[in-house]
Design a protein around this motif. Structure first.
Motif, PDB file in Angstrom:
ATOM      1  N   SER A 141      93.720  11.124 -43.650  1.00  0.00           N
ATOM      2  CA  SER A 141      94.239  10.203 -42.648  1.00  0.00           C
ATOM      3  C   SER A 141      93.095   9.509 -41.915  1.00  0.00           C
ATOM      4  CB  SER A 141      95.187  10.924 -41.679  1.00  0.00           C
ATOM      5  OG  SER A 141      94.496  11.442 -40.590  1.00  0.00           O
ATOM      6  N   TYR A 142      92.017  10.273 -41.698  1.00  0.00           N
ATOM      7  CA  TYR A 142      90.859   9.656 -41.050  1.00  0.00           C
ATOM      8  C   TYR A 142      90.163   8.677 -41.988  1.00  0.00           C
ATOM      9  CZ  TYR A 142      88.310   9.847 -36.677  1.00  0.00           C
ATOM     10  OH  TYR A 142      87.825   9.550 -35.431  1.00  0.00           O
ATOM     11  N   PHE A 143      90.164   9.052 -43.258  1.00  0.00           N
ATOM     12  CA  PHE A 143      89.537   8.156 -44.236  1.00  0.00           C
ATOM     13  C   PHE A 143      90.312   6.845 -44.327  1.00  0.00           C
ATOM     14  CE2 PHE A 143      88.985   6.422 -48.517  1.00  0.00           C
ATOM     15  CZ  PHE A 143      87.600   6.295 -48.540  1.00  0.00           C
ATOM     16  N   PHE A 144      91.644   6.943 -44.329  1.00  0.00           N
ATOM     17  CA  PHE A 144      92.456   5.723 -44.355  1.00  0.00           C
ATOM     18  C   PHE A 144      92.159   4.850 -43.142  1.00  0.00           C
ATOM     19  CE2 PHE A 144      95.808   8.112 -46.983  1.00  0.00           C
ATOM     20  CZ  PHE A 144      95.230   7.662 -48.161  1.00  0.00           C
ATOM     21  N   PHE A 145      92.037   5.511 -42.019  1.00  0.00           N
ATOM     22  CA  PHE A 145      91.732   4.804 -40.782  1.00  0.00           C
ATOM     23  C   PHE A 145      90.388   4.079 -40.884  1.00  0.00           C
ATOM     24  CE2 PHE A 145      89.586   5.530 -36.533  1.00  0.00           C
ATOM     25  CZ  PHE A 145      90.185   4.469 -35.873  1.00  0.00           C
ATOM     26  N   LEU A 146      89.354   4.794 -41.333  1.00  0.00           N
ATOM     27  CA  LEU A 146      88.021   4.198 -41.444  1.00  0.00           C
ATOM     28  C   LEU A 146      87.985   3.133 -42.540  1.00  0.00           C
ATOM     29  CD1 LEU A 146      85.769   7.378 -40.980  1.00  0.00           C
ATOM     30  CD2 LEU A 146      86.278   5.597 -39.299  1.00  0.00           C
ATOM     31  N   ALA A 147      88.683   3.420 -43.647  1.00  0.00           N
ATOM     32  CA  ALA A 147      88.712   2.450 -44.745  1.00  0.00           C
ATOM     33  C   ALA A 147      89.375   1.146 -44.289  1.00  0.00           C
ATOM     34  CB  ALA A 147      89.461   3.044 -45.938  1.00  0.00           C
ATOM     35  N   ARG A 148      90.430   1.314 -43.486  1.00  0.00           N
ATOM     36  CA  ARG A 148      91.115   0.139 -42.946  1.00  0.00           C
ATOM     37  C   ARG A 148      90.140  -0.691 -42.106  1.00  0.00           C
ATOM     38  NH1 ARG A 148      96.051  -2.201 -44.108  1.00  0.00           N
ATOM     39  NH2 ARG A 148      96.498  -3.712 -42.453  1.00  0.00           N
ATOM     40  N   LEU A 149      89.302   0.021 -41.325  1.00  0.00           N
ATOM     41  CA  LEU A 149      88.303  -0.679 -40.511  1.00  0.00           C
ATOM     42  C   LEU A 149      87.305  -1.397 -41.415  1.00  0.00           C
ATOM     43  CD1 LEU A 149      87.541   1.945 -37.693  1.00  0.00           C
ATOM     44  CD2 LEU A 149      88.619  -0.294 -37.404  1.00  0.00           C
ATOM     45  N   PHE A 150      86.822  -0.688 -42.447  1.00  0.00           N
ATOM     46  CA  PHE A 150      85.851  -1.311 -43.364  1.00  0.00           C
ATOM     47  C   PHE A 150      86.442  -2.552 -44.003  1.00  0.00           C
ATOM     48  CE2 PHE A 150      83.217   2.573 -43.402  1.00  0.00           C
ATOM     49  CZ  PHE A 150      81.964   1.971 -43.370  1.00  0.00           C
ATOM     50  N   ARG A 151      87.740  -2.454 -44.392  1.00  0.00           N
ATOM     51  CA  ARG A 151      88.339  -3.610 -45.065  1.00  0.00           C
ATOM     52  C   ARG A 151      88.691  -4.738 -44.099  1.00  0.00           C
ATOM     53  NH1 ARG A 151      92.569  -1.318 -47.107  1.00  0.00           N
ATOM     54  NH2 ARG A 151      91.859   0.756 -47.729  1.00  0.00           N
ATOM     55  N   SER A 152      88.478  -4.463 -42.800  1.00  0.00           N
ATOM     56  CA  SER A 152      88.737  -5.520 -41.827  1.00  0.00           C
ATOM     57  C   SER A 152      87.528  -6.430 -41.627  1.00  0.00           C
ATOM     58  CB  SER A 152      89.110  -4.902 -40.474  1.00  0.00           C
ATOM     59  OG  SER A 152      90.208  -4.044 -40.614  1.00  0.00           O
ATOM     60  N   VAL A 153      86.396  -6.033 -42.254  1.00  0.00           N
ATOM     61  CA  VAL A 153      85.167  -6.790 -42.017  1.00  0.00           C
ATOM     62  C   VAL A 153      85.321  -8.264 -42.409  1.00  0.00           C
ATOM     63  CG1 VAL A 153      82.752  -7.013 -42.730  1.00  0.00           C
ATOM     64  CG2 VAL A 153      83.698  -4.760 -42.198  1.00  0.00           C
ATOM     65  N   ASP A 154      86.044  -8.508 -43.495  1.00  0.00           N
ATOM     66  CA  ASP A 154      86.145  -9.918 -43.946  1.00  0.00           C
ATOM     67  C   ASP A 154      87.319 -10.651 -43.304  1.00  0.00           C
ATOM     68  OD1 ASP A 154      88.121  -8.545 -45.172  1.00  0.00           O
ATOM     69  OD2 ASP A 154      87.676  -9.224 -47.211  1.00  0.00           O
ATOM     70  N   LYS A 155      87.999  -9.982 -42.383  1.00  0.00           N
ATOM     71  CA  LYS A 155      89.162 -10.622 -41.738  1.00  0.00           C
ATOM     72  C   LYS A 155      88.744 -11.220 -40.394  1.00  0.00           C
ATOM     73  CE  LYS A 155      92.230  -8.744 -44.734  1.00  0.00           C
ATOM     74  NZ  LYS A 155      91.253  -8.047 -45.610  1.00  0.00           N
ATOM     75  N   SER A 156      87.676 -11.983 -40.433  1.00  0.00           N
ATOM     76  CA  SER A 156      87.191 -12.548 -39.179  1.00  0.00           C
ATOM     77  C   SER A 156      86.922 -14.022 -39.367  1.00  0.00           C
ATOM     78  CB  SER A 156      85.910 -11.820 -38.759  1.00  0.00           C
ATOM     79  OG  SER A 156      85.291 -12.528 -37.725  1.00  0.00           O
ATOM     80  N   ARG A 157      87.147 -14.780 -38.292  1.00  0.00           N
ATOM     81  CA  ARG A 157      86.944 -16.222 -38.437  1.00  0.00           C
ATOM     82  C   ARG A 157      85.497 -16.598 -38.232  1.00  0.00           C
ATOM     83  NH1 ARG A 157      89.664 -17.760 -32.759  1.00  0.00           N
ATOM     84  NH2 ARG A 157      87.958 -17.019 -31.493  1.00  0.00           N
ATOM     85  N   ASP A 158      84.694 -15.670 -37.635  1.00  0.00           N
ATOM     86  CA  ASP A 158      83.301 -16.059 -37.426  1.00  0.00           C
ATOM     87  C   ASP A 158      82.362 -14.852 -37.546  1.00  0.00           C
ATOM     88  OD1 ASP A 158      83.787 -14.623 -35.192  1.00  0.00           O
ATOM     89  OD2 ASP A 158      83.323 -16.229 -33.756  1.00  0.00           O
ATOM     90  N   ARG A 159      81.099 -15.196 -37.478  1.00  0.00           N
ATOM     91  CA  ARG A 159      80.060 -14.198 -37.653  1.00  0.00           C
ATOM     92  C   ARG A 159      80.135 -13.081 -36.605  1.00  0.00           C
ATOM     93  NH1 ARG A 159      75.368 -14.997 -40.624  1.00  0.00           N
ATOM     94  NH2 ARG A 159      75.925 -17.191 -40.887  1.00  0.00           N
ATOM     95  N   SER A 160      80.345 -13.419 -35.324  1.00  0.00           N
ATOM     96  CA  SER A 160      80.365 -12.380 -34.290  1.00  0.00           C
ATOM     97  C   SER A 160      81.499 -11.387 -34.539  1.00  0.00           C
ATOM     98  CB  SER A 160      80.496 -13.008 -32.907  1.00  0.00           C
ATOM     99  OG  SER A 160      81.713 -13.736 -32.831  1.00  0.00           O
TER     100      SER A 160
END
Lengths: 363, 598
Positions: free
Chosen positions: A279-298
């Protein structure tokens, strides 16, 4: 300021995983501390509700604005941490606690969020593919000031956590392999001088006993040993909820905080450990996969540094309690008891959700 | 707020992120494997460690079995509850500091505590080590009051041996003491450090029947060693009480008679050898040793020149003096050296082998036969027997009657005594036996040495007309252990002499008891030469002996008395024996003979 479109883009899965792990944490805290005064699990529930409210409140503000304010917030925290060094009340040998209201709050925890924001602001202007010396130096200075202050409290665990944020942003910015090598050598040098000039005796002891826990069964090695006994004796399915002898009979130190995962290992066995890992891995993996879900560099920097911080704390803790890492007093985000830690985690993850929900520009 | 979309390429950022994620995935797998190793592969090891952590085995010491006198109504030794203070090293934060505090609280020397702990350093840290026992209630409440401050000092209860009559029969009952590390390595392998065990007397010889079986509790304890729960409890088992042959009244009387003297009294049941009383004086209070901390008192006793620890009845070795004439008479009759009417003339002294030997009665007894010689304890008569018999014949009869060897009494430490022979002299002194030495032996002087118990056993044998008994303390039927190779008729003759000694104005008349037919023999052993004694103007330089039995027919009781430096046997020892015969008669004989059908 909050848009219906933004609301639709809220990452409910991430918030769900956040809650799932928090509830697991509260169950474990209940088992580990119900027999001692303090009502820790009740307080954790209240902290959870407060943190959730703060998270949603923070979602209503565009992270760009937060980044804009970040230098002032950063300076404020530096002042508070500096003040704590002189006026702070000691709890558990560290001066990191400051009595705010009925709950104790730890400013150094919240400083992590400020640090993430101020670093994101710095690197939002960084457009090269590889890290340059000026940016590296600037970010290092920005991080090392609070690291020094927190380390002197002395709260080694939080100080090291700060470094994981710095590490995250430097890696993302494209740290040269040569620089990485220099940094590693620097770390070794710093550790060496720190060992000889700055570390307190109890900190040194914690580090030496990592090498040989049985050398000092009643000292720091005792903690690791008791924790390993707790986890190992859990076996496949564990001794049962509230039935862990190591924890209930208090052989385990800091049961509801740093060693909460040992309670899990003892009472729920390898199965429990594995499920929480997942469950923690899913949580962290979800965070990792959120890296490209951003409109800008910051945004990318915010997500990645948050991810690095939480991943670092989790892995170090689960390694620390079985003797794979020195005992440095790093709690597991969401699982360990601690209001400031919980609030900080919710704020940091809130930032990620904030970034994700505002990733579409043309709305 | 105006935001500019990302038109630039950020794929390098995403690539770096995914590299880190890969590292994290690998770490996750690695950590999961490590937990699998601890929780699945090493499960048993850690499970055992956690059980050892949480459970503690505490011993419930068994109370020692009760010792009763022969009547079964007088308790000679029992067990009472006592408190002891122990230190648990595990609970001590600073050991030196703990020692300081405990030494102040209990008034003990710090060095003693440390020495104590050092002796037990092989024990696990959570095991309590006794630092003081036999606590007073005041000390107990003082310790309880400091409980929070001194979690390392705990109070435990234990059954403690108690001797209600303090010094009574101390040498027979013995005492218990803490086992030493040497004893634990050799004779008491199944016992634990800190256990008490019988050191002397019955406590030692019947240790296995007295000790009982310790019980235990398995407790659940928390990390501070505090008891939380009890998992299992096995109650200690006290062994059934042991009834001894000792008679409280006779034992008490014997000790009363010896008070102020040095010596021993042995009272046996004539037919069985059961010990009715066995007293040795001076004596000691065994209660003082039933603790762990009296080296001073022990040393004081051990170094006392009067040697109260010595059980004179079985360990004191004395010349038998005229008592030996009983053995001489039996031997001379049996070997055919004389018959009962063989008469010798006593003129006060006699020349044998060119040396002058004197009778104790300087004017001389005139002509005497064997009966008169025994009655008056004439030396001249027995010198003549010594001339007619050789030393090896004398030694053979002495040994046949049980002298010079252990009687086999069931308490430890018995001495052998000594019956000289030509072989003995060759072996120990590498010299030939001179016939002149035989003359001294004939009246019980010379190298001869006997214990009072041997004399009592020999007397019982004579009383039984040749049936041998083994003296014993435990009241479990032991009759005669065989017969000697001497005809009963011979003992009848010796007994006639003994009867005259007590009842016809002989040396043993002091022991005469109305209607109890006491048969006796006295002895006065020369410790220093007669000349020296005369020079010093005293006759007290002799050990005073008495041995006898009663009644003449159907003998029931044997009394042997030895008083060191007591003067003449007839003056000192015989009247003491008389009181014991009187007591026995009142208590057992009269009741027996007046009861119908007896």
């Amino acid at each position: 300021m909050i848009d219906r479109v933004h609301l639709r883009e809220i990452d409910w899965v991430l918030i769900g995983l956040l809650l799932v792990n928090s509830v697991i944490g509260i169950l474990l805290i209940y088992s580990a501390s119900r027999y001692q005064p303090g009502n820790f699990y009740v307080r954790q529930v209240i902290w959870l509700l407060v943190s959730l409210a703060v998270l949603f409140l923070a979602l209503s503000i565009d992270y760009k604005i937060l980044i804009g304010f970040s230098p002032y917030v950063y300076v404020l925290f530096i002042l508070v941490l500096g003040g704590l060094l002189f006026f702070g009340k000691g709890i558990g040998g560290a001066r990191s606690w400051i009595r705010v209201t009925i709950f104790g709050g730890q400013p150094s925890e919240l400083a992590k969020v400020a640090l993430i924001l101020v670093l994101a602001r710095i690197f939002s202007e960084f457009r090269r593919t590889h890290l340059s010396l000026d940016f590296a130096a600037l970010s290092a200075v920005v991080v090392f000031v609070p690291v020094a202050m927190v380390g002197l409290q002395p709260d080694l665990g939080t100080a090291i956590s700060f470094l994981s944020i710095l590490f995250g942003c430097l890696v993302l910015a494209g740290m040269n392999k040569k620089v990485l090598a220099i940094l590693l050598v620097g770390t070794i040098l710093v550790s060496f001088t720190g060992w000889n000039f700055f570390l307190k005796d109890y900190q040194k002891k914690r580090l030496t006993t990592l090498v040989n826990p049985s050398q000092d069964p009643r000292g720091s090695g005792y903690h690791i040993l008791q924790s390993k006994i707790a986890i190992g004796s859990g076996g496949v399915a564990g001794k049962g909820f509230k039935k862990g002898t190591q924890s209930q009979l208090r052989f385990l130190p800091a049961r509801h905080t740093d060693f909460i995962f040992s309670v899990l290992g003892e009472e729920f066995g390898f199965l429990g450990v594995f499920i929480v890992f997942l469950s923690y891995f899913f949580f962290l993996a979800r965070l990792f996969r959120s890296v490209d879900k951003s409109r800008d560099r910051s945004g990318i920097y915010i997500v990645f540094m948050t991810t690095c911080l939480l991943t670092f704390q989790f892995l170090v803790n689960v390694m620390m309690i079985v003797g794979l890492f020195p005992i440095t007093g790093i709690p597991i985000p969401l699982l360990s008891y601690g209001g400031s830690s919980l609030l900080t985690t919710y704020l940091a993850v809130g930032l990620v959700v904030n970034v994700k929900m505002r990733r579409f520009v043309n709305v | 707020m105006k935001d500019s979309p990302i038109y630039e390429d950020v794929s390098h950022l995403l690539k770096r992120s995914s590299v880190i994620f890969l590292v994290v995935e690998i770490l996750f797998i690695f950590v999961a494997f490590y937990y699998w190793k601890i929780q699945i592969l090493d499960y048993r090891k850690y499970w055992a460690l956690s059980e050892a952590n949480r459970t503690r085995e505490a011993v419930l010491p068994a109370p020692r079995a009760v010792l009763m006198d022969r009547s079964g109504s007088v308790v000679l030794a029992n067990s009472v509850a006592s408190f002891k203070a122990s230190i648990i090293r595990e609970n001590s934060k600073n050991f030196d500091e703990s020692c300081r505090k405990i030494s102040r609280l209990l008034g003990l020397d710090e060095a003693v505590i440390k020495q104590r702990v050092d002796k037990y350093k092989s024990l696990p840290l959570f095991k309590p080590i006794v630092v003081k026992d036999n606590l007073t209630l005041e000390e107990v409440s003082r310790i309880e009051g400091r409980k929070m401050e001194l979690p390392e000092l705990v109070i435990e209860t234990e059954p403690k041996r108690f001797y209600p009559f303090t010094t009574l029969a101390a040498h027979v009952i013995g005492c218990v003491q803490e086992l030493t590390t040497d004893e634990l390595r050799t004779t008491f392998k199944d016992r634990k450090l800190g256990d008490m065990a019988g050191k002397t007397g019955v406590e030692s010889s019947y240790e296995s029947r007295l000790a009982g079986v310790d019980g235990k509790i398995i407790e659940v304890v928390d990390s501070l060693g505090r008891k939380r729960d009890e998992l299992d409890r096995i109650e200690p088992q006290q062994s059934p009480k042991l009834t001894l042959t000792l008679d409280y009244d006779i034992q008490a009387k014997a000790e009363e008679l010896l008070t102020g003297k040095e010596g021993a009294i042995v009272v046996l049941e004539a037919k069985t050898g059961g010990v009715l009383a066995l007293a040795s004086f001076p004596t000691y209070d065994p209660n003082k040793f039933v603790n762990r901390f009296t080296p001073e008192e022990w040393m004081a006793l051990a170094n006392n020149p009067d040697n109260p620890l010595l059980n004179r009845a079985i360990q004191g070795q004395y010349s038998p003096g005229s008592i030996f004439k009983l053995a001489m008479a039996s031997g001379a009759l049996d070997s055919g050296a004389i018959v009962d009417q063989t008469t010798f003339f006593c003129g006060g002294s006699i020349q044998i082998y060119g040396r002058s030997f004197r009778c104790w009665f300087e004017p001389g007894h005139g002509p005497l036969n064997l009966y008169e010689a025994l009655q008056k304890s004439c030396n001249i008569y027995f010198y003549n027997l010594g001339r007619r018999m050789n030393i090896d014949t004398i030694a053979r009869y002495a040994e046949e009657l049980g002298l010079g060897k252990r009687t086999g009494i069931d308490i430890p430490g018995e001495k052998e005594g000594l019956v000289p022979s030509t072989e003995w002299k060759k072996k120990t002194q590498k010299a030939a036996w001179y016939p002149g030495e035989t003359i001294s032996v004939a009246i019980g002087q010379g190298p001869l040495q006997v214990t009072p118990l041997q004399v009592a056993a020999m007397t019982a044998l004579i009383a039984n007309r040749g049936a041998r008994v083994c003296p014993h303390i435990l009241r479990e039927g032991q009759g005669p252990t065989g017969n000697v190779k001497i005809a009963p008729a011979i003992f009848e003759k010796v007994i006639e002499g003994m009867w005259r000694s007590a009842n016809m104005g002989g040396t043993g008349q002091g022991a005469r008891v109305d209607k109890f037919d006491v048969c006796s023999k006295t002895g006065s052993t020369q410790i220093i030469g007669r000349e020296t004694a005369e020079r010093l103007g005293t006759q007290k330089k002799t050990h005073s002996w008495f041995t006898g039995f009663a009644p003449r027919n159907n003998p029931q009781v044997v009394v042997t008395v030895l008083v060191e430096f007591g003067g003449l046997g007839g003056v000192t020892a015989a009247p003491m024996a008389g009181q014991i015969f009187q007591l026995y008669k009142n208590k057992f004989y009269d009741r027996q003979s007046s009861s119908p059908g007896n």
